[in-house]
Enzyme design. Structure first.
Site, PDB file in Angstrom:
ATOM      1  N   HIS A  96       0.819  -1.211   0.000  1.00 31.57           N
ATOM      2  CA  HIS A  96       0.000   0.000   0.000  1.00 31.57           C
ATOM      3  C   HIS A  96       0.853   1.261   0.000  1.00 31.57           C
ATOM      4  O   HIS A  96       0.363   2.326  -0.377  1.00 31.57           O
ATOM      5  CB  HIS A  96      -0.956  -0.023   1.195  1.00 31.57           C
ATOM      6  N   HIS A 264      -2.030 -12.367  -2.464  1.00 29.38           N
ATOM      7  CA  HIS A 264      -3.011 -13.076  -1.650  1.00 29.38           C
ATOM      8  C   HIS A 264      -2.618 -14.519  -1.376  1.00 29.38           C
ATOM      9  O   HIS A 264      -3.425 -15.279  -0.842  1.00 29.38           O
ATOM     10  CB  HIS A 264      -4.385 -13.005  -2.325  1.00 29.38           C
TER      11      HIS A 264
END
Length: 721
Positions: A96, A264
């Site tokens: 992020h 993920h």
């Protein structure tokens, strides 16, 4: 004693740090120059002489990585690690940090440590990353000035992957911290977090209509909504959103699929509780929270009871191991929509065996249901992404290499060329997205080159304009563009309207033989040509001055140039050459500030450059707007003298302005908004008045040359090593 004022604030004028209206709030349409001053040295505690690259030479990288490896499994009671491993949290923090980068303007990204500050530190999508940063504080404290927060964030993500079994592609140090929030980044016009997407799409059915330069579907997200746009699950629609948002971060479909899967493969989403139980984000937290946000004071709120995105569950059976489990889970099961304990939409497998479920983050005897986000399901339902993912599934080594390279690109995309990389893990391989440039020659006779340029017959305007056009593409946001590489002669730059292709072709045809005959690179010759033009203009104004020059630029080839990615650098507006490709929603003076900030220039530098470029006759297309002089081609301060002369009046005339003699009404010159703003805006007028003074002629020339040289050398990172 009179106690009638007891309890009142002793500062009678009120607070100028909180609720009082600022100048821009009183006059919202006034031009705000703050973005040009945002990284002044005053708020920087390190001082002017601090050199981070020098400090990095003292850093024990092996010891640092050992400390980070130990941190990954050193679970703290105040924020327990999932399954005893902080890897997933650290990867999300690094992701992020880097993932806010967007190709359009090069802003965002992980190159400045901006996640410490608003708004990023309090974005909904960055929930609980304050915990990751606090976990890293002992390491930052230990290594001090030898390690920036910006480097630490990204390295922590790298080490996290390595600790879970991935062989990373490499790592480069060299990111320097900023010390206050960025004012130049436009994150969107919305006034609330996660506002409906209709506010940033011209056509909600067309993902490509996402407002430029934005790279996320909602305010406060890094990419896409994990529940589907506007919280409405639709994997195929999410696939389109994923494709657009990752493309705006310079990723192709294969890189996008690899990053989605690799991101993920480890960690989990958190939504085992109610979002309403959480306190304010860090920027709005109570003072006793000491910058901690999203604190749950109503229930346990940590470990298995953490709430972040609202989705709840891991993607794979072994969320602390980098393996092929993501593909096995995604393609090995059918999926159905369910609501998480926090009420968020998520996809869960219909037919999974208990032994294939991930264990609870605290109790390995308990199995938990895995999940997929809407974006994960996009990898399955979109035919292009599915084909790529199935190819990855059949070839694990190819997937791991593709992911490692894409992760390196994600985390280094905004660092600029490879010459800026520092450290023992810098990959030897040159990558096209690094905009590679071969080394240039420094041993040629600079004087001989200048003499040939001066004898070429090219005008001051042609010499200066071409050099400026070559250099102006530089943007300090992601360190791309600039004169080095001479990419102005290659597609797409050679065909840009702003570069006046016919004029450019003529000038290059004169300069290329000079480069060939002297052994200089064309990149150097183009800059030298501009310098010759400036020197000639200064001489015409009565000043003999030598413009500083450093040889050594190289000439990039077409094979070293990703033409598509360079399209983002096209100047759609350039106030310095009075150029506007078309009318835009933003006024030209706002576009001028944006380009000036990207080029790393200050308000005074912008002012002196515009004034000098006007009198040298460098306007795009040879227009006369703003050429407030009778001595065109001479580097005089006439622009400012006539701009501030109250004997003139300024009258709007269609799309431009007439400069008229107040007494006779005769039109003397014409102007655009970016000309007149230097007399209209109070700050810019103050700068203009300095250069209009009778004693400012020499100062003007010297200041112009200094600012010009700064622009020409902006991308010469080899000179700054």
């Amino acid at each position: 004693m009179n106690t009638s004022t007891s309890g009142k604030c002793p500062v009678m004028h009120g607070s100028m740090t909180t609720a009082e209206r600022s100048v821009t709030e009183w006059w919202p349409n006034a031009l705000n120059l703050d973005i040009l001053h945002q990284h002044d040295t005053k708020p920087n505690p390190m001082g002017k002489d601090f050199d981070y690259r020098e400090e990095l030479k003292k850093l024990d990288v092996a010891a640092l990585k050992k400390d980070l490896q130990a941190l990954m499994t050193d679970s703290q009671d105040w924020w327990p690690a999932d399954w005893g491993h902080y890897g997933g949290l650290m990867i999300r923090m690094a992701w992020h940090s880097a993932g806010s980068y967007r190709l359009f303007d090069g802003r965002g990204g992980g190159g400045t440590g901006n996640q410490r500050f608003a708004p990023l530190n309090s974005w909904p999508d960055n929930g609980n990353l304050d915990k990751a940063r606090r976990l890293l504080w002992p390491i930052k404290k230990k290594y001090g000035n030898k390690l920036s927060w910006a480097d630490l964030y990204i390295l922590a993500g790298n080490v996290a992957y390595e600790s879970m079994g991935l062989k990373t592609f490499g790592f480069a140090f060299g990111r320097e911290d900023i010390w206050h929030p960025e004012k130049d980044v436009y994150w969107g016009s919305e006034k609330e977090w996660l506002a409906e997407s209709v506010l940033r799409y011209a056509n909600e059915e067309d993902p490509e209509s996402l407002e430029a330069p934005l790279g996320a579907v909602h305010m406060g997200l890094i990419y896409v909504n994990p529940q589907g746009r506007d919280g409405k699950p639709d994997p195929l629609k999410s696939a389109h959103d994923v494709r657009v948002t990752f493309k705006r971060m310079a990723m192709n479909d294969e890189e996008t699929a690899a990053l989605t899967a690799g991101g993920h493969t480890v960690g989990k989403a958190h939504g085992n509780g109610l979002e309403s139980n959480l306190s304010a984000p860090p920027e709005a937290a109570d003072i006793e929270e000491q910058g901690f946000g999203w604190v749950n004071h109503k229930t346990r709120g940590v470990g298995r009871d953490t709430v972040t995105s609202g989705l709840e569950g891991a993607w794979t059976s072994k969320p602390t191991t980098f393996d092929m489990g993501y593909f096995d889970m995604l393609f090995g099961h059918e999926w159905e929509l369910k609501k998480s304990p926090a009420g968020a939409w998520q996809w869960q497998p219909i037919d999974i065996k208990e032994e294939d479920m991930p264990v609870d983050v605290e109790d390995p005897s308990i199995r938990r249901m895995p999940i997929m986000t809407d974006a994960d399901m996009a990898m399955k339902v979109d035919p292009i992404y599915r084909e790529i993912c199935e190819r990855f599934r059949k070839d694990p080594e190819y997937f791991k290499d593709t992911f490692a390279r894409a992760w390196f690109k994600l985390t280094h995309r905004d660092m600029g060329p490879k010459v800026r990389y520092v450290g023992p893990e810098v990959p030897a391989e040159d990558l096209i997205w690094q905009d590679p440039i071969p080394a240039g020659n420094t041993s040629y006779d600079v004087g001989a080159v200048k003499a040939k340029i001066a004898a070429s017959g090219l005008s001051v305007s042609e010499l200066v304009s071409t050099a400026w056009d070559s250099a102006r593409t530089y943007r300090g946001s992601d360190m791309r563009g600039g004169a080095n590489g001479a990419r102005i002669r290659l597609a797409p730059q050679k065909d840009w309207v702003g570069n006046e292709p016919e004029r450019l072709k003529k000038v290059l045809s004169m300069l290329e033989p000079i480069a060939k005959a002297t052994g200089a690179s064309l990149a150097d010759v183009i800059v030298l040509a501009g310098n010759v033009g400036v020197e000639q203009a200064a001489k015409a104004a009565g000043f003999d001055i030598a413009v500083p020059f450093a040889p050594g630029r190289g000439d990039a080839s077409a094979e070293q140039t990703d033409a598509e990615s360079f399209e983002a650098l096209e100047p759609l507006a350039d106030a310095y050459r009075n150029f506007l490709k078309r009318d835009y929603e933003l006024p030209p003076e706002e576009l001028m500030l944006d380009r000036t900030q990207l080029m790393g220039l200050t308000g005074p530098e912008m002012t002196v450059l515009v004034g000098g470029m006007r009198v040298m006759g460098t306007n795009h297309g040879g227009t006369r707007h703003g050429v407030f002089t009778d001595r065109e081609g001479a580097l005089t301060n006439d622009f400012f003298v006539n701009l501030t002369d109250m004997g003139n009046s300024w009258v709007k005339n269609g799309g431009h302005y007439d400069v008229r003699d107040r007494k006779t009404g005769k039109t003397k010159w014409t102007a655009t908004r970016v000309d007149l703003v230097f007399g209209s805006n109070s700050i810019l007028r103050a700068y203009s008045e300095v250069y209009a003074q009778d004693d400012a002629k020499e100062k003007f020339v010297k200041d112009f040359v200094a600012a010009w040289t700064k622009v020409m050398n902006a991308d010469r990172f080899d000179l700054k090593k």
